[in-house]
Design a protein around this motif. Structure first.
Motif, mmCIF file in Angstrom:
data_model
loop_
_atom_site.group_PDB
_atom_site.id
_atom_site.type_symbol
_atom_site.label_atom_id
_atom_site.label_comp_id
_atom_site.label_asym_id
_atom_site.label_seq_id
_atom_site.Cartn_x
_atom_site.Cartn_y
_atom_site.Cartn_z
ATOM 1 N N ARG A 29 52.856 69.924 62.008
ATOM 2 C CA ARG A 29 52.777 68.710 61.211
ATOM 3 C C ARG A 29 54.149 68.383 60.617
ATOM 4 N NH1 ARG A 29 47.897 65.982 59.828
ATOM 5 N NH2 ARG A 29 46.506 66.447 61.571
ATOM 6 N N SER A 159 50.271 58.179 62.202
ATOM 7 C CA SER A 159 50.187 59.325 63.102
ATOM 8 C C SER A 159 50.695 58.906 64.471
ATOM 9 C CB SER A 159 48.739 59.807 63.217
ATOM 10 O OG SER A 159 47.951 58.851 63.917
ATOM 11 N N THR A 233 44.995 67.484 65.056
ATOM 12 C CA THR A 233 44.501 66.174 64.646
ATOM 13 C C THR A 233 42.988 66.080 64.771
ATOM 14 O OG1 THR A 233 44.646 65.159 66.846
ATOM 15 C CG2 THR A 233 46.641 65.125 65.470
#
Length: 283
Positions: A29, A159, A233
């Motif tokens: 991340r 994202s 995710t």
């Protein structure tokens, strides 16, 4: 010292959504821009004993980045529905926390109650997680527990699903061929977005004095790092693909390598910070 975790009997701890591989989450991340961290630290200028409440803390990215910049932090409250995430966050903070104390609360953000009521938060953060929360109830909770001069910071940058580039569009289409056109959201079904702007949520709360701060971010991904990120995710975690995940991963890796230039995939994003205060609060 750190205080014991607070279990919440009403906690919804869905480890199948984000908690399957905490190490991947911590590794893949993206972090926060330095400019955003310094902005958060600046909100605590003149605050004698800053206290951080980090909602949806995950692996503790926000406090881990903030501690070296805001060394005056005296206490941190970590909140997440995932017990394994909280354990990872506490482990990440241990080498850098110094004399700062840390408490962890397992449960939904709006149900948070302080472990140490005498330490009212002066900074409340939610990074890339506010859309999962019951936002009006979270802001009502913040109003109950926060210091009079507290700042609420809602942060995020989308994202790889939402980022618009040739390689992300092609990747998104590949995911859709396996999982359908609608964006998946783990065990919650499909994801339809927050419904209304966060600014509207804040306008209807006690923290209605809002300023927006945007920071450009340039990232360079390797194809392998993108696959690692996807595993963390809600829209492309391995469990969604069942026995077809290895097939998807091989196809995705080939696609990403074809789009990479010099082995790199570029992402030009914008990291947004909404700072919200009670009207009349310190600027």
């Amino acid at each position: 010292m750190t205080s014991p975790d607070q279990p919440n009997p009403e906690a919804v701890s869905d480890e199948t959504l984000f908690g399957a591989d905490v190490a991947d989450y911590a590794r893949y991340r993206p972090g926060l821009p330095d400019a955003a961290i310094h902005l958060l630290a600046a909100t605590q200028h003149g605050v004698p004993d800053p206290v951080l409440l980090d909602l949806g803390t995950g692996t503790g990215q926000v406090p881990r980045a903030l501690l070296p910049v805001l060394r005056r932090l005296v206490h941190i409250d970590l909140v997440d529905v995932h017990q394994h995430m909280l354990e990872a966050a506490r482990a990440a903070l241990e080498p850098v926390r110094g004399s700062c104390t840390v408490s962890a609360f397992t449960g939904e953000a709006h149900t948070f109650t302080p472990a140490m009521p005498g330490l009212a938060p002066t900074l409340i953060t939610s990074c890339r997680s506010f859309h999962w929360m019951s936002r009006p109830r979270v802001l009502a909770m913040a109003d109950r527990v926060a210091a009079p001069h507290a700042v609420v910071a809602i942060m995020g940058d989308g994202s790889l699903w939402t980022h618009e580039a040739d390689w992300t569009a092609t990747l998104r289409r590949l995911i859709q061929t396996y999982l359908g056109d609608d964006r998946r959201a783990g065990t919650r079904g499909t994801y339809a977005g927050p419904g209304r702007p966060y600014e509207d949520d804040l306008a209807d709360s006690a923290f209605s004095d809002v300023s927006e701060h945007c920071f450009p971010v340039a990232r360079a991904w390797t194809p392998e790092d993108v696959l690692g990120y996807l595993r963390t995710t809600s829209f492309a975690r391995p469990a969604l693909f069942a026995d077809r995940y290895r097939e998807f991963e091989a196809e995705a890796l080939g696609l990403l390598k074809a789009h990479a230039r010099g082995g790199v995939l570029k992402e030009d994003a914008e990291f947004t910070v909404l700072l919200a205060r009670r009207p009349g609060g310190a600027a």
